[in-house]
Design an enzyme around this catalytic site. Structure first.
Site, mmCIF file in Angstrom:
data_model
loop_
_atom_site.group_PDB
_atom_site.id
_atom_site.type_symbol
_atom_site.label_atom_id
_atom_site.label_comp_id
_atom_site.label_asym_id
_atom_site.label_seq_id
_atom_site.Cartn_x
_atom_site.Cartn_y
_atom_site.Cartn_z
ATOM 1 N N CYS A 790 -19.913 54.606 2.265
ATOM 2 C CA CYS A 790 -21.127 54.442 2.530
ATOM 3 C C CYS A 790 -20.664 55.038 4.564
ATOM 4 O O CYS A 790 -19.593 55.352 4.628
ATOM 5 C CB CYS A 790 -21.496 53.229 2.644
ATOM 6 S SG CYS A 790 -20.958 51.855 3.043
ATOM 7 N N LYS A 791 -21.417 54.428 5.503
ATOM 8 C CA LYS A 791 -20.752 53.772 6.473
ATOM 9 C C LYS A 791 -19.404 54.142 6.993
ATOM 10 O O LYS A 791 -18.269 53.940 7.312
ATOM 11 C CB LYS A 791 -21.804 53.322 7.869
ATOM 12 C CG LYS A 791 -21.325 53.302 9.421
ATOM 13 C CD LYS A 791 -22.466 52.630 10.317
ATOM 14 C CE LYS A 791 -21.814 52.655 11.547
ATOM 15 N NZ LYS A 791 -22.949 51.915 12.313
#
Length: 904
Positions: A790-791
């Site tokens: 994810c980020k």
């Protein structure tokens, strides 16, 4: 009583040699359960600290996360000891209990009590647990009871439990202080894993048996090792390119300006990469394994992956050996330093990348440089043989003349063979085409000495011109050979005519022979000279055209690899995100190979089909994360230029098991060393250095609140396109695997999964996480590498990994349905504590849709969550608009009506 098994950072040694005998220990890990009862009623949350007391010092082993007690005032936690943690039979353990009722980590703690016990007594005891009194620090009062027991899996044998526990405990106790030689602690594994953190769980199955589950989260030295190797390779490649274009002949102004652009471009990248490499060398000495999410925007850490970890889970069932499952987690490969104001790589490349009508591969550029060397070496040899032919023609020695002719013919044929190349023909056509396009502004010549000739040729050149050029060389050589044959035949006839007159006077004969010889030698030189001059001219013309063509190939190849790729910042961004993805894939590949060395089908799959790398992304298509997804898409696609090969390690030292990277941007090869004994057992194809190709696919499903904004007001076409293209590549890989290895386990079920994946991709459903689940299942079926991002590889990644692990426990190891939610809750609590302990997770609230089967786990509802949500009040108006979007439309209509009425 809580069912959470709290963090532990060490595990014990397996059975080792004791007194010259091999000790067999079925349980390789010392996992202790600590249960506290009857502590002071005011404590609702406690922390347990464990120390090891030796003869001369006290070593603090670990401090667990905060443990929440039950209504009866009972607290439960666990401690594990790693193989590299030295324990002795005479060692004692001290357990201290601290109150942790404060709402923040800075609250002052108070010690509730302590106790201690002997390791020898614990492991040799026939009882399942040892009960100890928990006393205050002054030793005067008892404040509770501590029960310590060793976790183990129930074995199905007829040995009484008392004898079995006694035997195992005794064997483990005797083996604790010896060195470790098992696979998990071998140099091979330590080359890819470091800084391990372990947790132990025990869950109940459908048939009322116990599963022992051990989670292991590890950093990897590859986080810094591979980026440094990639930077070195790129520096060397660009330095070599600068040297190649500088070695070209003097160019005309237009082409020389292009060469200057290439040199400036490469020198800029070399300077940046050398600075980054120097900084990484300095940083790796202090923190060689990890880049936290807080430093993802650091300019000098662009090439280092964020939060790269190996998430491994070992499941041990009664009567069976442990089974490992692994997922690589890391922050999405993106350049946070350059940020995403103008989008990600996909968008930037489409704007700035130049599509040249002519491009040449690395192999063609290498071939062009070889031809330039031949063009520089062969003509002087031909000219030397031609001069010698003229000199020998003055002699009346047919044997010598024939020898020189043979040498001239051999050198000329080598010259013709070297130039009779399709690359020269196509390069000349492309070169004259480009010359015609720039002739009005810069002149069409490439080489300074031939600029005027090239201008003329640019208007009249056709594709057969080159064939005529090198054919003229061959015809000139044939003319020389034919003339030499005629001259030798004429000389032979003259000698035959003069031989029947032996009675003539000696003086007359000598004078006639001298005159005949003088006229013959001069006649030979005069007749050979024009042909030799023609040969020289033809060779010079061929050399001029070939040099211009090959110089064009080298220069155009350099332009395609540098300036045509866009500005330097975009190329640097592409190299940086590729480095992040490469480090993660190499880590996953090495673990996959180490775990499959005894699987012949997997080894055959490696050299026959290659290995699948399945990236699972949880990024939204809104705001900055859309740019991250564009960066990640390009980085995953660039992994197609990577191949693996397995080599034999030179020694058993740790540094000899680190992977090495070689090659250029056109293609990299990662060499993975194995021990000599292991390498000898591999299939012959792998031992011969067969390349193992990587087929990488990326599936993304946004699951946070930003994705809701994208689906309602924005655009999710990027996600749809990425998933559709990856689905096609995954289908092609599965078909190739089925065709080449039809009898591999799990292949027959791929058709149904592919059909399910196609249906999921076609369904227009918000946050369709079914796509991720099906893709992950297929990856497991084909023995692929699983990577989740994810980020920053924190909240969303942890939710995804824990859900996947619990699904594996339920589907593969019959975890009971009633314990599924409990297991998920336990693992998610542990992920949160790991992140806070290692500095991976920021203290921020988050909302995730699609990964929760029922509701957010209670582990996320900590005391700091309301405070953090209070600082995010700017999200509330957006949420209000989402709920009342129809009111917004109504307001716009009413405003328009009021304005029209006002101006009427």
């Amino acid at each position: 009583m809580s069912n959470i098994w709290k963090p532990s950072e060490r595990r014990s040694a397996p059975g080792m040699e004791s007194g010259g005998a091999q000790v067999a220990v079925q349980e390789s890990t010392l996992n202790l359960m600590v249960e506290c009862q009857g502590v002071v009623s005011t404590a609702t949350r406690v922390q347990v600290h464990v120390s090891v007391v030796d003869a001369y010092n006290v070593r603090q082993h670990c401090g667990t996360q905060t443990v929440k007690g039950s209504k009866r005032g009972e607290f439960l936690t666990s401690v594990s000891f790693c193989v590299d943690y030295k324990l002795h039979r005479h060692s004692r353990m001290e357990v201290r209990l601290y109150s942790a009722d404060g709402s923040t980590k800075y609250t002052k703690r108070s010690c509730l009590g302590f106790t201690s016990f002997s390791i020898r007594d614990l492991l040799r005891s026939k009882e399942p647990h040892t009960s100890l009194s928990l006393r205050t620090m002054d030793g005067g009062n008892e404040v509770g009871e501590v029960k310590v027991s060793r976790l183990q899996v129930e074995e199905e044998d007829e040995t009484p439990i008392e004898h079995r526990v006694s035997l195992q405990g005794s064997a483990l106790c005797d083996a604790l202080h010896f060195s470790v030689h098992d696979k998990e602690n071998s140099p091979m594994m330590r080359a890819v894993l470091c800084s391990q953190v372990c947790k132990v769980y025990r869950f109940e199955t459908e048939d009322q048996r116990r599963l022992l589950v051990r989670e292991q989260m590890s950093e990897t030295p590859l986080s810094f090792s591979l980026p440094k190797q990639l930077l070195s390779a790129l520096i060397q490649e660009h330095a070599s390119r600068v040297q190649q274009v500088k070695e070209l002949s003097d160019l005309s102004p237009h082409w020389d300006s292009l060469r200057h652009d290439v040199v400036s471009y490469c020198n800029h990248l070399i300077g940046c990469y050398q600075e980054t490499l120097t900084e990484l060398e300095n940083l790796s000495t202090a923190s060689p394994c990890f880049k936290s999410s807080g430093r993802k925007s650091d300019r000098h850490l662009q090439f280092v992956p964020t939060n790269l970890h190996s998430q491994r889970m070992e499941v041990t069932a009664p009567g069976s050996s442990g089974v490992w499952y692994q997922v690589i987690t890391f922050g999405a490969p993106a350049d946070h330093h350059q940020a995403f104001k103008h989008g990600g790589l996909k968008r930037l490349l489409s704007k700035h990348q130049r599509q040249s009508s002519v491009s040449y591969s690395l192999e063609e550029s290498y071939r062009a440089r070889e031809l330039l060397v031949s063009v520089a070496q062969l003509p002087p040899l031909i000219f030397g043989q031609a001069e010698e032919l003229l000199s020998v023609s003055a002699e009346r020695n047919p044997a010598r003349l024939q020898e020189v002719l043979d040498g001239l013919m051999q050198e000329t044929k080598l010259f013709i063979h070297a130039l009779n190349d399709e690359l020269v023909r196509s390069a000349l056509t492309a070169f004259h085409s480009q010359c015609a396009s720039v002739s009005g502004r810069h002149g069409s010549g490439l080489l300074c000495e031939n600029a005027s000739a090239n201008q003329e040729e640019a208007r009249e050149y056709d594709e057969e011109e080159w064939d005529r050029t090198w054919a003229n060389v061959a015809k000139s050589l044939d003319c020389i050979m034919a003339m030499a044959d005629r001259l030798q035949e004429r000389e032979h006839l003259l000698r035959e005519r003069s031989s029947p007159d032996p009675q003539e006077s000696t003086a007359d004969t000598k004078s006639q022979n001298a005159g005949s010889s003088s006229s013959s030698s001069s006649s030979w030189q005069e007749q050979l000279l024009p042909l030799v001059v023609t040969l020289r001219d033809c060779v010079r013309e061929a050399v001029s055209k070939a040099r211009a063509a090959m110089t064009f190939v080298v220069l155009q190849g350099a332009l395609t690899a540098t300036v045509a790729q866009g500005p330097e910042r975009i190329v640097q961004r592409r190299h940086a995100v590729f480095s992040q993805a490469l480090s993660a894939v190499v880590c996953g590949f090495m673990l996959k190979v180490y775990g499959g060395l005894e699987d012949p089908e997997f080894l055959q799959q490696l050299h026959s089909v290659g290995i699948l790398a399945q990236f699972e992304a949880l990024l939204s298509t809104y705001g900055e994360e859309e740019g991250m997804l564009e960066d990640m898409e390009v980085s995953v696609a660039d992994l197609s230029r990577v191949a693996f090969t397995i080599t034999e390690a030179r020694s058993e030292q740790l540094h000899d098991f680190l992977p090495t990277l070689r090659g250029t941007w056109a293609g990299f090869v990662v060499e993975v060393p194995l021990p000599s004994e292991t390498f000898a057992s591999l299939p012959q194809e792998l031992k011969d250095g067969s390349l193992i190709r990587v087929e990488s696919v990326l599936f993304n499903i946004g699951i946070n609140q930003h994705q809701s904004l994208a689906e309602r007001f924005g655009d999710s076409s990027l996600q749809e396109r990425v998933n559709q293209q990856s689905g096609e590549r995954l289908r092609a890989y599965c078909h190739s695997l089925r065709d080449k290895l039809p009898h591999t386990a799990g292949v027959q079920s791929l058709s149904d999964l592919l059909s399910a994946l196609d249906r999921s991709l076609e369904v227009k459903k918000r946050k369709n996480v079914e796509v991720l689940w099906i893709a992950g299942t297929m990856c497991h079926k084909v023995n692929g590498i699983r990577l989740t991002s994810c980020k920053s590889a924190k909240d969303r990644t942890a939710m995804s990994v824990t859900l996947e692990q619990c699904l594996i426990l339920r589907e593969q190891h019959t975890l009971s349905q009633k314990h599924f939610s409990m297991a998920l809750d336990c693992m998610r609590r542990s992920r949160l504590s790991w992140g806070q302990m290692l500095g991976c997770y920021a203290h921020s609230g988050f909302t995730i849709s699609g990964l929760d089967p029922d509701e957010p786990p209670s582990g996320l509802q900590s005391t700091w969550l309301p405070h953090c949500l209070a600082s995010r009040q700017h999200f509330y108006p957006v949420a209000f608009l989402l709920v009342t979007s129809h009111l917004l439309v109504l307001w716009l209509i009413l405003s328009l009506v009021i304005l029209l009425a006002k101006y009427q």
